[in-house]
Design a protein around this motif. Structure first.
Motif, mmCIF file in Angstrom:
data_model
loop_
_atom_site.group_PDB
_atom_site.id
_atom_site.type_symbol
_atom_site.label_atom_id
_atom_site.label_comp_id
_atom_site.label_asym_id
_atom_site.label_seq_id
_atom_site.Cartn_x
_atom_site.Cartn_y
_atom_site.Cartn_z
ATOM 1 N N ARG A 118 -9.990 -8.960 5.943
ATOM 2 C CA ARG A 118 -9.173 -8.600 4.776
ATOM 3 C C ARG A 118 -9.780 -9.116 3.469
ATOM 4 N NH1 ARG A 118 -4.470 -6.394 5.107
ATOM 5 N NH2 ARG A 118 -4.275 -6.976 7.294
ATOM 6 N N ASN A 119 -10.502 -10.229 3.537
ATOM 7 C CA ASN A 119 -11.120 -10.800 2.341
ATOM 8 C C ASN A 119 -12.573 -10.379 2.169
ATOM 9 O OD1 ASN A 119 -9.167 -12.699 0.849
ATOM 10 N ND2 ASN A 119 -8.733 -12.963 3.020
ATOM 11 N N ARG A 157 -13.789 -6.433 -2.065
ATOM 12 C CA ARG A 157 -13.796 -7.881 -1.817
ATOM 13 C C ARG A 157 -15.025 -8.281 -1.009
ATOM 14 N NH1 ARG A 157 -7.992 -7.540 0.408
ATOM 15 N NH2 ARG A 157 -6.792 -7.386 -1.500
ATOM 16 N N TRP A 169 -15.242 -10.736 4.193
ATOM 17 C CA TRP A 169 -16.308 -11.604 4.698
ATOM 18 C C TRP A 169 -16.761 -11.217 6.093
ATOM 19 C CZ3 TRP A 169 -18.542 -13.310 0.828
ATOM 20 C CH2 TRP A 169 -17.840 -13.733 -0.301
ATOM 21 N N TRP A 226 -7.995 -12.477 8.356
ATOM 22 C CA TRP A 226 -8.295 -13.007 7.021
ATOM 23 C C TRP A 226 -9.747 -12.753 6.649
ATOM 24 C CZ3 TRP A 226 -11.461 -16.336 4.437
ATOM 25 C CH2 TRP A 226 -11.048 -16.762 3.164
ATOM 26 N N ALA A 278 -9.976 -4.321 2.166
ATOM 27 C CA ALA A 278 -11.096 -5.078 1.578
ATOM 28 C C ALA A 278 -12.087 -4.142 0.903
ATOM 29 C CB ALA A 278 -11.795 -5.908 2.655
#
Length: 156
Positions: free
Chosen positions: A110-111, A136, A113, A107, A131
């Motif tokens: 994928r986001n 993102r 961060w 996560w 991402a």
């Protein structure tokens, strides 16, 4: 005697690596949490450091803080379950973690961060590519890879 020790380590050393830790987590930074007083480094990912900034449209923003806040938002007060993969040089458990059925490590990448920490894993290639393509998180800015940023800080 030496062979018995090697066999004992082979037989009994492995299960310790599969240890599972669960509980409510406190976020240390974008790739490190603490559960029951034990620091856990998220395996295979690297997130901007707390003091690290990124550049978005010519303006610096605290991407390291944003990454930690994103992780905190994901975890909330829900129980986290981490499966140990290793122990790092700082004696932190290195693990993959889940919360509410979500792979936390994946996560974060994928986001946007965190980035895949290729030196240790290639498990998040697809998540990072997604991402980056969607711009993102940190991919919406210019940034120094966290490992390069840390190295530069040590040479100051």
């Amino acid at each position: 005697m030496k062979h018995a020790l090697i066999i004992a380590l082979a037989l009994f050393g492995q299960p310790a690596l599969a240890a599972s830790i669960s509980g409510t987590a406190s976020v240390i930074d974008g790739d490190t949490i603490e559960v029951h007083g034990q620091r856990i480094r998220l395996h295979g990912i690297d997130s901007p450091e707390g003091r690290q900034t990124c550049d978005r449209n010519g303006k610096a923003w605290r991407c390291g803080t944003a990454a930690a806040n994103a992780l905190d938002g994901l975890l909330g007060r829900s129980p986290v379950r981490c499966t140990q993969k290793d122990v790092d040089r700082y004696r932190r458990i290195v693990a993959t973690c889940t919360v509410r059925g979500i792979d936390v490590n994946d996560w974060m990448v994928r986001n946007g961060w965190a980035v895949e920490y290729r030196h240790y894993s290639r498990a998040y290639d697809g998540a990072e590519a997604e991402a980056r393509a969607a711009r993102r998180g940190i991919w919406a800015s210019q940034f120094e890879m966290p490992w390069d940023w840390r190295k530069a800080q040590h040479h100051k």
